[in-house]
Write a protein that holds these residues in place. Structure first.
Motif, mmCIF file in Angstrom:
data_model
loop_
_atom_site.group_PDB
_atom_site.id
_atom_site.type_symbol
_atom_site.label_atom_id
_atom_site.label_comp_id
_atom_site.label_asym_id
_atom_site.label_seq_id
_atom_site.Cartn_x
_atom_site.Cartn_y
_atom_site.Cartn_z
ATOM 1 N N GLN A 102 -12.639 -17.242 7.887
ATOM 2 C CA GLN A 102 -13.244 -16.539 7.583
ATOM 3 C C GLN A 102 -14.281 -16.934 5.879
ATOM 4 O O GLN A 102 -15.127 -17.572 6.493
ATOM 5 C CB GLN A 102 -11.958 -16.541 6.564
ATOM 6 C CG GLN A 102 -11.480 -17.997 5.179
ATOM 7 C CD GLN A 102 -10.739 -17.790 4.524
ATOM 8 O OE1 GLN A 102 -9.457 -17.633 4.920
ATOM 9 N NE2 GLN A 102 -10.611 -17.668 3.006
ATOM 10 N N TYR A 107 -11.764 -14.578 2.585
ATOM 11 C CA TYR A 107 -11.933 -13.138 3.143
ATOM 12 C C TYR A 107 -10.991 -13.642 4.191
ATOM 13 O O TYR A 107 -10.827 -12.724 5.340
ATOM 14 C CB TYR A 107 -13.033 -12.801 3.935
ATOM 15 C CG TYR A 107 -14.368 -11.748 2.970
ATOM 16 C CD1 TYR A 107 -13.533 -11.180 2.294
ATOM 17 C CD2 TYR A 107 -14.193 -10.844 4.627
ATOM 18 C CE1 TYR A 107 -14.443 -9.770 1.721
ATOM 19 C CE2 TYR A 107 -15.794 -9.730 4.185
ATOM 20 C CZ TYR A 107 -15.565 -9.310 2.423
ATOM 21 O OH TYR A 107 -15.946 -8.469 2.530
ATOM 22 N N CYS A 108 -9.815 -13.999 4.383
ATOM 23 C CA CYS A 108 -9.268 -14.623 4.646
ATOM 24 C C CYS A 108 -8.212 -13.450 6.119
ATOM 25 O O CYS A 108 -8.232 -12.719 7.082
ATOM 26 C CB CYS A 108 -7.231 -15.754 4.261
ATOM 27 S SG CYS A 108 -6.671 -14.827 2.419
ATOM 28 N N ALA A 111 -10.829 -11.798 7.513
ATOM 29 C CA ALA A 111 -10.876 -11.983 9.239
ATOM 30 C C ALA A 111 -9.207 -11.553 9.963
ATOM 31 O O ALA A 111 -9.647 -11.616 11.052
ATOM 32 C CB ALA A 111 -10.855 -13.786 8.720
ATOM 33 N N THR A 112 -8.374 -11.852 9.284
ATOM 34 C CA THR A 112 -6.980 -12.365 10.248
ATOM 35 C C THR A 112 -6.803 -10.512 11.234
ATOM 36 O O THR A 112 -6.642 -10.045 11.520
ATOM 37 C CB THR A 112 -5.973 -12.081 9.548
ATOM 38 O OG1 THR A 112 -5.759 -13.823 8.296
ATOM 39 C CG2 THR A 112 -4.464 -11.755 9.897
ATOM 40 N N GLN A 138 -16.261 -8.892 9.717
ATOM 41 C CA GLN A 138 -15.528 -9.174 8.792
ATOM 42 C C GLN A 138 -17.067 -8.288 8.092
ATOM 43 O O GLN A 138 -16.954 -8.219 6.712
ATOM 44 C CB GLN A 138 -15.327 -10.261 8.181
ATOM 45 C CG GLN A 138 -14.541 -11.379 8.812
ATOM 46 C CD GLN A 138 -14.591 -12.878 8.709
ATOM 47 O OE1 GLN A 138 -14.493 -13.186 7.743
ATOM 48 N NE2 GLN A 138 -15.051 -13.500 9.757
ATOM 49 N N SER A 222 -2.899 -15.249 7.720
ATOM 50 C CA SER A 222 -3.701 -15.582 8.916
ATOM 51 C C SER A 222 -2.034 -14.760 9.954
ATOM 52 O O SER A 222 -1.220 -14.831 9.146
ATOM 53 C CB SER A 222 -2.980 -16.738 9.256
ATOM 54 O OG SER A 222 -4.485 -18.139 8.351
#
Length: 279
Positions: A102, A107-108, A111-112, A138, A222
């Motif tokens: 991320q 921003y998890c 990114a996921t 992203q 995640s």
């Protein structure tokens, strides 16, 4: 593993073993320790009964924080053996190919999502980062998302709830199914994890609270990449690679983490299943 060490290893191992070694080295990559998490709602949430273990009793981690003793890092021999032994790992191969860290601490969810979108093999958009090569990134994620649903400035500070990410992903040519953990029994939750990780055309994106799995921190996103029936655990590809490596987590603890209430929505966290649309 350094580049020099990896090159030396090529002459000593077969091609399949070298490919696996390269993937493990990629997953172990770390960034510098970042400042304290910026999701205030999660930082001030009610403390659960399970706290992160003391540093002296935990296993070493690839990142700056120690892996709790109830978890097994993928880079450990036991973690690698578990991945090789399980039959429910079809999600691992495409997700690991497009693994992301991320780009900021909130921003998890982004990114996921881009990991899953790239791994699905659907038509990719033009990329700001790679002008000659279409790619989900992203940086460009919110270009197709209604700013009333979510926007980069807001998400950089607050992250995204289960409902927000579900709505954002519907802007892309994918099928999205949303599950609040409070609507699922443990067995139903396990079935979703097991069934989804057995496919390469759909992925389980988990929204959970870290303290329930013994880690430090609050709410997080995640993807899950594999399920092992013998240990009843799932492989969590943590997108905060500067903090924790990919780990095997008991399903009961993942379920507890997904049951944790999101302070923004007032609802439980849960899981999104993102897959290719039926023709």
């Amino acid at each position: 593993m350094s580049r020099y060490s990896l090159m030396r290893a090529v002459g000593r191992v077969s091609r399949p073993e070298w490919i696996l070694a390269a993937l493990m080295a990629s997953l172990a990559a770390c960034a510098p320790l970042a400042p304290a998490a910026n999701q205030a709602a999660d930082q001030t949430s009610r403390q659960g009964s399970q706290q992160a273990p003391a540093l002296g009793t935990a296993r070493p981690a690839d990142g700056p924080l120690p892996v709790p003793p109830n978890l097994i890092a993928l880079t450990q021999p036991a973690g690698q053996q578990r991945l090789m032994a399980t039959t429910r790992k079809q999600s691992y191969w495409p997700l690991s190919q497009y693994f992301e860290t991320q780009r900021n601490q909130a921003y998890c969810s982004v990114a996921t999502s881009v990991m899953a979108l790239n791994a699905l093999g659907i038509r990719r958009p033009e990329s700001t980062l790679y002008p000659d090569f279409p790619y989900f990134s992203q940086e460009d994620f919110f270009r197709s998302v209604d700013p009333q649903v979510a926007n980069a400035a807001q998400v950089s500070k607050e992250g995204m709830t289960l409902a927000q990410l579900s709505a954002a992903l519907r802007a892309f040519p994918v099928e999205v199914r949303t599950f609040h953990a409070s609507d699922l029994t443990l067995d139903q939750f396990r079935d979703l994890v097991r069934d989804t990780t057995g496919h390469s055309d759909r992925f389980a994106l988990l929204n959970f609270r870290r303290m329930e799995i013994g880690e430090a921190g609050g709410g997080h996103w995640s993807p899950l990449a594999a399920y092992d029936a013998e240990s009843d655990s799932a492989l969590l590809l943590d997108v905060a690679r500067y903090k924790y490596p990919a780990v095997w987590v008991p399903v009961t603890q993942l379920y507890a983490g997904a049951l944790a209430v999101d302070n923004v929505s007032g609802l439980s966290r849960g899981m999104l299943i993102v897959g290719t649309r039926a023709n």
